[in-house]
Design an enzyme around this catalytic site. Structure first.
Site, PDB file in Angstrom:
ATOM      1  N   HIS A 104       0.836  -1.218   0.000  1.00  0.00           N
ATOM      2  CA  HIS A 104       0.000   0.000   0.000  1.00  0.00           C
ATOM      3  C   HIS A 104       0.860   1.253   0.000  1.00  0.00           C
ATOM      4  O   HIS A 104       1.916   1.311   0.614  1.00  0.00           O
ATOM      5  CB  HIS A 104      -1.025  -0.022   1.135  1.00  0.00           C
ATOM      6  CG  HIS A 104      -0.468   0.088   2.523  1.00  0.00           C
ATOM      7  ND1 HIS A 104      -0.261   1.296   3.149  1.00  0.00           N
ATOM      8  CD2 HIS A 104      -0.088  -0.859   3.432  1.00  0.00           C
ATOM      9  CE1 HIS A 104       0.214   1.078   4.374  1.00  0.00           C
ATOM     10  NE2 HIS A 104       0.330  -0.207   4.568  1.00  0.00           N
ATOM     11  N   ASP A 124       6.059   2.317   6.540  1.00  0.00           N
ATOM     12  CA  ASP A 124       4.810   1.556   6.439  1.00  0.00           C
ATOM     13  C   ASP A 124       3.936   2.261   5.416  1.00  0.00           C
ATOM     14  O   ASP A 124       3.309   3.270   5.732  1.00  0.00           O
ATOM     15  CB  ASP A 124       4.131   1.509   7.812  1.00  0.00           C
ATOM     16  CG  ASP A 124       2.769   0.832   7.786  1.00  0.00           C
ATOM     17  OD1 ASP A 124       2.368   0.314   6.734  1.00  0.00           O
ATOM     18  OD2 ASP A 124       2.108   0.841   8.833  1.00  0.00           O
ATOM     19  N   GLU A 180      -5.157   1.557   2.751  1.00  0.00           N
ATOM     20  CA  GLU A 180      -4.977   0.420   3.651  1.00  0.00           C
ATOM     21  C   GLU A 180      -5.196   0.857   5.086  1.00  0.00           C
ATOM     22  O   GLU A 180      -5.812   0.160   5.886  1.00  0.00           O
ATOM     23  CB  GLU A 180      -3.561  -0.164   3.482  1.00  0.00           C
ATOM     24  CG  GLU A 180      -3.340  -1.517   4.154  1.00  0.00           C
ATOM     25  CD  GLU A 180      -2.819  -1.446   5.583  1.00  0.00           C
ATOM     26  OE1 GLU A 180      -2.757  -2.489   6.238  1.00  0.00           O
ATOM     27  OE2 GLU A 180      -2.484  -0.338   6.065  1.00  0.00           O
ATOM     28  N   GLU A 181      -4.688   2.053   5.398  1.00  0.00           N
ATOM     29  CA  GLU A 181      -4.731   2.534   6.783  1.00  0.00           C
ATOM     30  C   GLU A 181      -6.153   2.871   7.227  1.00  0.00           C
ATOM     31  O   GLU A 181      -6.404   3.084   8.408  1.00  0.00           O
ATOM     32  CB  GLU A 181      -3.819   3.749   6.957  1.00  0.00           C
ATOM     33  CG  GLU A 181      -2.342   3.494   6.633  1.00  0.00           C
ATOM     34  CD  GLU A 181      -1.661   2.497   7.576  1.00  0.00           C
ATOM     35  OE1 GLU A 181      -2.318   2.001   8.505  1.00  0.00           O
ATOM     36  OE2 GLU A 181      -0.465   2.200   7.362  1.00  0.00           O
ATOM     37  N   ASP A 211       4.009  -6.127   3.274  1.00  0.00           N
ATOM     38  CA  ASP A 211       3.718  -5.056   4.228  1.00  0.00           C
ATOM     39  C   ASP A 211       4.820  -5.048   5.290  1.00  0.00           C
ATOM     40  O   ASP A 211       5.791  -5.800   5.182  1.00  0.00           O
ATOM     41  CB  ASP A 211       2.330  -5.268   4.867  1.00  0.00           C
ATOM     42  CG  ASP A 211       1.686  -3.943   5.292  1.00  0.00           C
ATOM     43  OD1 ASP A 211       2.432  -2.983   5.610  1.00  0.00           O
ATOM     44  OD2 ASP A 211       0.444  -3.871   5.328  1.00  0.00           O
ATOM     45  N   HIS A 230       3.610   3.429  12.707  1.00  0.00           N
ATOM     46  CA  HIS A 230       2.621   4.512  12.645  1.00  0.00           C
ATOM     47  C   HIS A 230       3.083   5.786  13.333  1.00  0.00           C
ATOM     48  O   HIS A 230       2.256   6.628  13.686  1.00  0.00           O
ATOM     49  CB  HIS A 230       1.260   4.083  13.206  1.00  0.00           C
ATOM     50  CG  HIS A 230       0.529   3.150  12.293  1.00  0.00           C
ATOM     51  ND1 HIS A 230      -0.800   2.856  12.425  1.00  0.00           N
ATOM     52  CD2 HIS A 230       0.954   2.435  11.224  1.00  0.00           C
ATOM     53  CE1 HIS A 230      -1.164   2.007  11.484  1.00  0.00           C
ATOM     54  NE2 HIS A 230      -0.100   1.726  10.743  1.00  0.00           N
TER      55      HIS A 230
END
Lengths: 337, 339
Positions: B61, B169, B201-202, B224, B308
């Site tokens: 992603h 990420d 995706e998030e 990922d 994150h």
């Protein structure tokens, strides 16, 4: 002044390790003032003015910033540390740390996905924090960093359309930039300038600098907490950005000279009172040096102080410079004596 | 293509909602190696044709976590909502970028001044945080409700080829896909390979859901990131940085693909570690695998610390391990049949 200010902000120089910023300042001011470095590491500079001063004046700014010091290295190669000066752990989490030797690390945290409800709402203690430099184990780490190494929170330097600057160490590189500018330009009167060490660990450099200079008057140039944030009620805001230099009547270390306080506020230059009794600065050491020194603090209002992303208005720095020059002339001419 | 340089660029650029910096850059590099189409939102799809109708999707992603502006005050402070999972503890004094119609604005999360609170307290809701736009009264004329906000973090090199910065990420996965396209270009392939840089995706694996539907595939492998080791994480919950690709094992995933990936890594002595999950993987593999009548799906992950946040940490060697396993998987024919 702006280029100097940016360079000074981005320089790594926590209390106890002010070498880099001292070298930068000495290089800037040496052609314009008689300089020496004392045993504490302070720069003591004498600026020859056009006229002799009626009183001996010391203008001070501290060189050091808050930071961290490596206290041990874990078997896995993570660094344990203590803070140097007052830093809240919330602004340390997931922050990059830059060490004196240029090495970068990150204060790691457990990912949000793995946090329990309790831990998600609790800031870890300093004892539980660690710096990740990418080392594979303790031997690897020890080849690149020593116990006792100093670091600071890494920050950027950004400026908005409204002249607001966001960077680290505005406390007190703003004061240093002003003091450098005063030394580089012609002065009406003689005065002493001190760039001091160790303010953040208890105004220590100012103690020895004030002893050496033995002034009658002192002006302390600082950055002070502005809490002019939407979520903070007006009476707790203390001071505001874009309203000029902040003049203190009292803080946790000093009851200021009231005549100097009144004089500073009566100029035509924008200025504001510090509406609150909080914090402290080098005045705490200077005003009780020897038999006492009449002391004034002029501060640049600064949001998010002691973080890597402090915010101030560059125009406030320019106005603090103007007000300092105004007060130097008031004191040195003998109008205040 | 230099993996590190491309990754550093991808990390610096932003990809969220309508902000297409990262996806446009990724498309521009991917174009050197295959046919590329830019689809809905941030989605980018590249394709290298093979010698059969069998199609394998490789997914990573392109979007990142961030925020969206919900209110702008007269004095220039913003209130935001989260786009993705955010650890509220580390937000004070964090630098961010506000993506406005007229350009990017540097801004910063407010931290409580020390004189107002001596203890460290955490606000419970993102709505309790403010962002200082540094624009004062100008903010309302420059920033709009609905503008996206991303972390603003310098990317730095740590020791041992490790990097610290934002959005690894899943830009680490994206760079794997681009590197694979480079390696596979002009090679005879037994199947079609589609490189899916998926959106959203998030926000709950949304982009991969619709893209996997659109692009008929027989098999898929999601690439990922997963939890990397740290002093406060149980070893059972994480992979170790620098110890290779994490091969996902889960009831969601296709056992034959998983076994083949593992066999290749063992046979070719490519650094790898196993990541066992008792249920869903939390990755796009969860939705791709149940698309249409089902797509046989595998998962490779790159261990990453501080997920994150604006200072995620990865090890380049792990990215290369993922590329090595996938290259060998595809060149050796992979799993090319139905169950």
């Amino acid at each position: 002044m702006e280029n100097n200010f940016k360079t000074l902000c981005l320089t790594v120089a926590p209390s106890g390790s002010e070498n880099y910023v001292r070298d930068t300042i000495l290089k800037e001011i040496s052609p314009f003032a008689e300089c020496r470095v004392d045993n504490s590491g302070n720069i003591i500079a004498f600026k020859k003015g056009k006229k002799r001063s009626a009183s001996k004046l010391m203008v001070d700014a501290h060189m050091d910033e808050v930071g961290v010091i490596v206290s041990s290295i874990t078997d896995d190669g993570f660094l344990k540390f203590q803070t140097v000066g007052g830093i809240k752990n919330a602004v340390l989490l997931c922050r990059k740390i830059k060490f004196e030797n240029g090495l970068i690390g990150v204060i790691g945290t457990k990912p949000v996905h793995l946090l329990s409800k309790d831990t998600a709402e609790t800031i870890p203690d300093t004892d539980d924090l660690y710096i990740d430099i990418g080392a594979t184990d303790s031997n690897d780490a020890k080849q690149h960093i020593k116990i006792g190494a100093y670091g600071v929170m890494l920050g950027d330097f950004a400026k908005s359309d409204k002249n607001l600057v966001c960077s680290k160490a505005i406390d007190d590189r703003a004061g240093c930039a002003i003091l450098i500018d005063l030394l580089k330009n012609e002065s009406e009167y003689d005065f002493y300038a001190t760039f001091t060490v160790g303010e953040e660990i208890g105004t220590r450099g100012a103690k020895t600098a004030a002893y050496s200079v033995d002034p009658d008057f002192a002006i302390v140039l600082e950055a002070t907490t502005a809490a002019d944030i939407d979520s903070v009620s007006r009476e707790k805001q203390v001071c505001k950005l874009s309203s000029g230099p902040v003049v203190s009547f009292m803080d946790n270390g000093t009851m200021y000279d009231r005549e100097l306080f009144d004089a500073a506020l009566s100029s035509d230059i924008p200025s504001q009172k510090k509406c609150g009794v909080s914090g402290g600065n080098n005045s705490a050491s200077i005003h009780i040096s020897r038999s006492g020194v009449r002391t004034l603090a002029l501060s640049v209002p600064c949001r998010y102080i002691h973080s890597a992303a402090c915010v101030c208005n560059y125009e406030d720095i320019e106005n603090t410079l103007k007000l300092t020059r105004y007060m130097i002339n008031k004191i040195c001419s003998g109008e205040i004596n | 293509m230099d993996i590190k340089e491309t990754l550093l660029n991808l990390s610096k650029l932003c990809g969220i909602g309508t902000v297409k910096e990262a996806s446009e850059y990724a498309a521009s590099i991917l174009k050197n190696y295959c046919e590329v189409s830019e689809e809905n939102g941030l989605t980018v799809v590249g394709e290298i044709k093979g010698n059969s109708d069998y199609t394998l999707i490789l997914d990573a992603h392109i979007d990142e976590v961030g925020f969206i502006v919900t209110n702008i005050s007269e004095s220039g402070f913003l209130t935001v909502a989260k786009c993705g999972g955010i650890d509220l503890r580390h937000l004070p004094a964090k630098e961010v970028t506000v993506h406005t119609k007229s350009g990017k604005i540097p801004a910063v999360f407010v931290s409580t001044p020390p004189h107002l609170s001596h203890s460290d307290t955490v606000n419970k809701e993102i709505g309790d945080y403010k962002i200082d736009s540094l624009l004062g009264s100008l903010a309302t004329s420059i920033i709009s409700v609905g503008d996206f906000v991303t972390y603003r973090s310098l990317t730095s090199e740590l020791l041992n080829g490790r990097l610290a910065g934002k959005s690894f990420d899943d830009r680490a996965g994206v760079v794997c896909l681009i590197e694979l396209a480079r390696r596979l270009k002009n090679k005879p392939l037994a199947c079609n390979v589609k490189f899916l840089l998926s959106d959203a995706e998030e926000l709950g694996l949304r982009g991969a859901k619709t893209s996997a539907f659109k692009h008929n595939a027989d098999a898929a492998i999601a690439i990922d990131v997963s939890f990397g080791d740290g002093p406060d994480i149980k070893s059972s919950e994480c992979g170790k940085l620098g110890e290779g690709a994490m091969i996902g094992i889960s009831p969601v995933l296709d056992r034959e693909i998983t076994d083949k990936l593992t066999a290749i890594a063992n046979h070719k002595a490519i650094p790898h570690q196993l990541e066992v999950m008792g249920g869903k993987t939390g990755t796009n593999a969860d939705v791709i695998s149940v698309t249409k009548s089902g797509i046989r799906t595998g998962l490779l992950s790159i261990p990453l610390r501080n997920m994150h946040t604006d200072n995620e940490i990865i090890d380049i060697s792990d990215i290369i391990s993922v590329c090595d396993i996938l290259e060998e998987y595809i060149l050796s024919g992979g799993v090319m049949s139905g169950k």
